[in-house]
Design a protein around this motif. Structure first.
Motif, PDB file in Angstrom:
ATOM      1  N   SER A 245      12.266 -19.022  62.817  1.00 47.59           N
ATOM      2  CA  SER A 245      12.281 -19.635  64.155  1.00 47.59           C
ATOM      3  C   SER A 245      13.644 -19.475  64.813  1.00 47.59           C
ATOM      4  N   SER A 246      14.753 -19.616  64.026  1.00 44.84           N
ATOM      5  CA  SER A 246      16.065 -19.459  64.651  1.00 44.84           C
ATOM      6  C   SER A 246      16.336 -17.992  65.002  1.00 44.84           C
ATOM      7  N   VAL A 247      15.857 -17.064  64.159  1.00 44.72           N
ATOM      8  CA  VAL A 247      16.028 -15.648  64.476  1.00 44.72           C
ATOM      9  C   VAL A 247      15.233 -15.301  65.736  1.00 44.72           C
ATOM     10  N   ALA A 248      14.024 -15.876  65.859  1.00 48.89           N
ATOM     11  CA  ALA A 248      13.208 -15.606  67.052  1.00 48.89           C
ATOM     12  C   ALA A 248      13.945 -16.061  68.308  1.00 48.89           C
ATOM     13  N   ARG A 249      14.614 -17.242  68.210  1.00 42.82           N
ATOM     14  CA  ARG A 249      15.393 -17.711  69.366  1.00 42.82           C
ATOM     15  C   ARG A 249      16.517 -16.732  69.684  1.00 42.82           C
ATOM     16  N   GLU A 250      17.187 -16.205  68.615  1.00 39.87           N
ATOM     17  CA  GLU A 250      18.267 -15.228  68.824  1.00 39.87           C
ATOM     18  C   GLU A 250      17.734 -13.951  69.466  1.00 39.87           C
ATOM     19  N   VAL A 251      16.543 -13.516  69.014  1.00 39.80           N
ATOM     20  CA  VAL A 251      15.966 -12.283  69.566  1.00 39.80           C
ATOM     21  C   VAL A 251      15.807 -12.434  71.074  1.00 39.80           C
ATOM     22  N   VAL A 252      15.294 -13.585  71.505  1.00 41.01           N
ATOM     23  CA  VAL A 252      15.130 -13.828  72.941  1.00 41.01           C
ATOM     24  C   VAL A 252      16.490 -13.764  73.628  1.00 41.01           C
ATOM     25  N   GLY A 253      17.485 -14.424  73.019  1.00 40.41           N
ATOM     26  CA  GLY A 253      18.824 -14.425  73.603  1.00 40.41           C
ATOM     27  C   GLY A 253      19.417 -13.024  73.672  1.00 40.41           C
ATOM     28  N   VAL A 254      19.273 -12.264  72.584  1.00 43.77           N
ATOM     29  CA  VAL A 254      19.842 -10.914  72.519  1.00 43.77           C
ATOM     30  C   VAL A 254      19.161  -9.999  73.535  1.00 43.77           C
ATOM     31  N   LEU A 255      17.826 -10.132  73.636  1.00 43.44           N
ATOM     32  CA  LEU A 255      17.093  -9.253  74.557  1.00 43.44           C
ATOM     33  C   LEU A 255      17.410  -9.557  76.016  1.00 43.44           C
ATOM     34  N   SER A 256      17.784 -10.824  76.307  1.00 42.99           N
ATOM     35  CA  SER A 256      18.027 -11.157  77.707  1.00 42.99           C
ATOM     36  C   SER A 256      19.494 -10.973  78.098  1.00 42.99           C
TER      37      SER A 256
ATOM     38  N   ALA B  84      30.828   1.346  70.975  1.00 43.67           N
ATOM     39  CA  ALA B  84      29.614   0.930  71.677  1.00 43.67           C
ATOM     40  C   ALA B  84      28.397   1.502  70.980  1.00 43.67           C
ATOM     41  N   GLY B  85      27.242   0.992  71.331  1.00 38.53           N
ATOM     42  CA  GLY B  85      25.989   1.484  70.761  1.00 38.53           C
ATOM     43  C   GLY B  85      25.341   0.478  69.832  1.00 38.53           C
ATOM     44  N   LEU B  86      24.077   0.748  69.506  1.00 35.59           N
ATOM     45  CA  LEU B  86      23.305  -0.206  68.710  1.00 35.59           C
ATOM     46  C   LEU B  86      23.868  -0.377  67.302  1.00 35.59           C
ATOM     47  N   GLY B  87      24.295   0.738  66.690  1.00 32.88           N
ATOM     48  CA  GLY B  87      24.856   0.653  65.341  1.00 32.88           C
ATOM     49  C   GLY B  87      26.147  -0.161  65.334  1.00 32.88           C
ATOM     50  N   TYR B  88      26.948   0.020  66.380  1.00 33.58           N
ATOM     51  CA  TYR B  88      28.189  -0.753  66.527  1.00 33.58           C
ATOM     52  C   TYR B  88      27.880  -2.239  66.662  1.00 33.58           C
ATOM     53  N   MET B  89      26.885  -2.559  67.509  1.00 33.95           N
ATOM     54  CA  MET B  89      26.471  -3.939  67.736  1.00 33.95           C
ATOM     55  C   MET B  89      26.056  -4.592  66.413  1.00 33.95           C
ATOM     56  N   LEU B  90      25.267  -3.843  65.645  1.00 32.73           N
ATOM     57  CA  LEU B  90      24.776  -4.327  64.345  1.00 32.73           C
ATOM     58  C   LEU B  90      25.935  -4.643  63.404  1.00 32.73           C
TER      59      LEU B  90
ATOM     60  N   PRO C 189      21.877 -14.321  62.159  1.00 25.81           N
ATOM     61  CA  PRO C 189      20.652 -14.264  62.976  1.00 25.81           C
ATOM     62  C   PRO C 189      20.744 -13.226  64.089  1.00 25.81           C
ATOM     63  N   LYS C 190      21.928 -13.088  64.705  1.00 26.87           N
ATOM     64  CA  LYS C 190      22.115 -12.052  65.735  1.00 26.87           C
ATOM     65  C   LYS C 190      21.975 -10.669  65.111  1.00 26.87           C
ATOM     66  N   MET C 191      22.604 -10.496  63.917  1.00 25.37           N
ATOM     67  CA  MET C 191      22.533  -9.214  63.210  1.00 25.37           C
ATOM     68  C   MET C 191      21.087  -8.849  62.904  1.00 25.37           C
ATOM     69  N   LEU C 192      20.308  -9.845  62.448  1.00 23.66           N
ATOM     70  CA  LEU C 192      18.900  -9.586  62.139  1.00 23.66           C
ATOM     71  C   LEU C 192      18.122  -9.195  63.400  1.00 23.66           C
ATOM     72  N   SER C 193      18.490  -9.803  64.536  1.00 25.18           N
ATOM     73  CA  SER C 193      17.760  -9.412  65.741  1.00 25.18           C
ATOM     74  C   SER C 193      18.140  -7.994  66.163  1.00 25.18           C
ATOM     75  N   ALA C 194      19.380  -7.556  65.853  1.00 23.63           N
ATOM     76  CA  ALA C 194      19.742  -6.153  66.118  1.00 23.63           C
ATOM     77  C   ALA C 194      18.920  -5.224  65.232  1.00 23.63           C
ATOM     78  N   VAL C 195      18.734  -5.613  63.952  1.00 27.65           N
ATOM     79  CA  VAL C 195      17.902  -4.809  63.047  1.00 27.65           C
ATOM     80  C   VAL C 195      16.492  -4.679  63.619  1.00 27.65           C
ATOM     81  N   LEU C 196      15.948  -5.821  64.086  1.00 27.79           N
ATOM     82  CA  LEU C 196      14.589  -5.805  64.659  1.00 27.79           C
ATOM     83  C   LEU C 196      14.532  -4.925  65.910  1.00 27.79           C
ATOM     84  N   LEU C 197      15.592  -4.994  66.729  1.00 29.68           N
ATOM     85  CA  LEU C 197      15.615  -4.218  67.969  1.00 29.68           C
ATOM     86  C   LEU C 197      15.639  -2.715  67.671  1.00 29.68           C
ATOM     87  N   ILE C 198      16.578  -2.280  66.774  1.00 29.40           N
ATOM     88  CA  ILE C 198      16.670  -0.850  66.449  1.00 29.40           C
ATOM     89  C   ILE C 198      15.380  -0.381  65.786  1.00 29.40           C
ATOM     90  N   GLY C 199      14.914  -1.177  64.798  1.00 30.86           N
ATOM     91  CA  GLY C 199      13.686  -0.810  64.103  1.00 30.86           C
ATOM     92  C   GLY C 199      12.508  -0.743  65.057  1.00 30.86           C
TER      93      GLY C 199
END
Lengths: 254, 248
Positions: A37-48, A201-207, A217-227
């Motif tokens: 649930s906390s990662v899901a909240r981060e995913v929303v935050g990261v995507l926006s 810069a870039g997705l790998g850098y962000m991760l 949790p932010k790192m996991l949302s980057a993994v989900l985003l790249i994947g």
């Protein structure tokens, strides 16, 4: 039971359930790693966040440029490999072995030669992407040239240009799409690897930045985003590939 | 439609050697003349000299052994888990439908993005490096083993059953031996993925082994040694791959 339950969905839901339960039980999961649930909240935050889309844009640009370079080199090589026996025999062992060695040790060389900016990621991505293009497309060219189609065209008095544009290109197209799908995923691998090591810069850098800052949790949302992005590309290209093989791959083994 | 060597082997070999020598010569000229900065590329002669030094003074030995031990251990785990999982995929359709889509999805995405996750869960060190090798190696092995078993003619296992073989005997003595050549190819592919994963893990977060050796020379800007060490890693990996292919 009326509804058919997808077994994959069950596996994913059970896994998420276990993870969430662990969160209630272990402070390490709850406070450091994060719960679904906390990662899901981060995913929303990261995507926006606009920063995320800046990094997505940088990686996308590197991917597109890397892919263009891989196509340029790969198709050039495959033309030589496909039509000249000597070129094929000389280069093939290197291409085959090149696919199985850890190319990551060449990353420092790319950083030294092309700098730490986007150029080195483009070149390193192209290094990964060009191999499947060269191998698969040249194999396609060789198969088509050895087939009855070319001989039939010759019997019908087709000129060299006609053979290339009406026989060779349409017949090689399916191989090209298969090669493209593999090249996209491998170029992306090269680009992300480059970004994970030294980049600004870039997705790998962000991760990697979120890993170093232990913002898990932010790192996991980057993994989900790249994947997720890689998965969507793959599904799309698989669809395209199936369609092209059905339309143009007449009577050929894939 | 495989075309065999039409050109004589000697001509091919000669062209390969001449091309490599020409490439090394080009690098030598470009660096000596200053066209390419000495901080970007070292002259071929210096790279080869540093490669020889690395091997002769034994610098390369401890990292090589560390990497090889990790590769062998990880590969054993990949082979065991891959054979068992691949068998389950092939034997029980429900297992396959539950896990195969996840594996296929995993195949399409750059596996290295899970390395930070492994670092968080397993800590920095050999365990997470081997975890990355395992993660990259397991997918092709599971899918390959399933395909290899699926390609075995069902007549074989039916005949075995009719002749009174127990299920265990049927799998061990009939199905697996029939699938063995294809399984061998799959394991070889898995092995090279394990090598790639382990070196990548060692390189990205300097944890040891050959990956760290290259990364350290890069960090210290020892250009010739960096190229020498990278060449060593590629040559060793290529040699092992060619050896395994011959073995098969």
């Amino acid at each position: 039971m009326k509804f058919k339950i997808s077994p994959v969905l069950v596996v994913i839901l059970v896994w998420i359930g276990i993870w969430q339960a662990f969160g209630a039980w272990s402070w390490l999961v709850r406070d450091i790693i994060g719960t679904p649930s906390s990662v899901a909240r981060e995913v929303v935050g990261v995507l926006s966040s606009p920063t995320t889309w800046y990094h997505v844009g940088v990686s996308a640009l590197e991917l597109v440029l890397g892919l263009a370079l891989a196509l340029l080199i790969g198709l050039g090589l495959s033309l030589g490999l496909g039509t000249e026996e000597l070129v094929h025999d000389v280069l093939e062992p290197f291409l085959v072995v090149g696919n199985t060695v850890p190319k990551i040790v060449l990353l420092p060389a790319f950083l030294m030669l092309f700098g730490t900016g986007y150029e080195s990621k483009v070149a390193f991505g192209a290094l990964h992407g060009m191999l499947p293009i060269a191998v698969i497309v040249s194999n396609g060219v060789r198969q088509v040239l050895a087939s009855d189609q070319v001989r039939a065209a010759a019997v019908l008095n087709a000129t060299r240009t006609q053979v290339i544009s009406y026989v060779l290109l349409p017949a090689v197209l399916p191989y090209l799409v298969t090669a493209l799908r593999l090249a996209v995923s491998l170029t992306l691998l090269g680009v992300v690897l480059g970004e994970m090591y030294v980049a600004r810069a870039g997705l790998g850098y962000m991760l990697m930045r979120w890993y170093v800052q232990l913002q898990i949790p932010k790192m996991l949302s980057a993994v989900l985003l790249i994947g997720g992005l890689a998965f969507v590309f793959d599904v799309f290209l698989r669809r395209l590939e199936a369609g092209v093989w059905q339309k143009h791959g007449f009577g050929q083994e894939k | 439609m495989e075309t065999r060597f039409k050109k004589p082997r000697r001509l091919v070999l000669a062209t390969q050697i001449v091309s490599i020598v020409a490439l090394l010569g080009l690098v030598e000229v470009l660096t000596r003349s200053g066209v390419v900065s000495p901080f970007a590329l070292a002259p071929s002669s210096e790279i080869i000299a540093s490669l020889v030094d690395l091997i002769r003074d034994g610098t390369v030995l401890p990292p090589l052994i560390e990497t090889l031990v990790q590769v062998v251990l990880t590969f054993l785990a990949v082979a065991t888990a891959g054979l068992i999982t691949g068998f389950c995929f092939w034997r029980w359709n429900l297992v396959r439908r539950a896990f195969e889509p996840l594996m296929l999805a995993f195949y399409a995405i750059p596996g290295v993005i899970f390395y930070p996750v492994l670092l968080v869960v397993l800590g920095i060190g050999p365990t997470s490096v081997m975890g990355l090798g395992f993660l990259l190696g397991i997918t092709p092995v599971v899918l390959g083993v399933r395909d290899a078993l699926g390609a075995v003619d069902p007549v074989l296992s039916r005949t075995a059953a009719i002749l009174g073989a127990s299920p265990l005997a049927k799998y061990l003595k009939v199905v697996f031996p029939a699938a063995l050549p294809a399984v061998g190819g799959t394991l070889r592919l898995g092995f090279s993925y394990v090598v790639i994963g382990i070196i990548a893990g060692q390189f990205l977060v300097s944890t040891g082994g050959l990956g760290k050796l290259v990364a350290d020379y890069y960090d210290r800007f020892q250009v010739a040694s960096m190229y020498g060490a990278a060449a060593f890693v590629i040559l060793v990996a290529a040699f092992i791959n060619v050896f395994l292919e011959k073995l098969r």
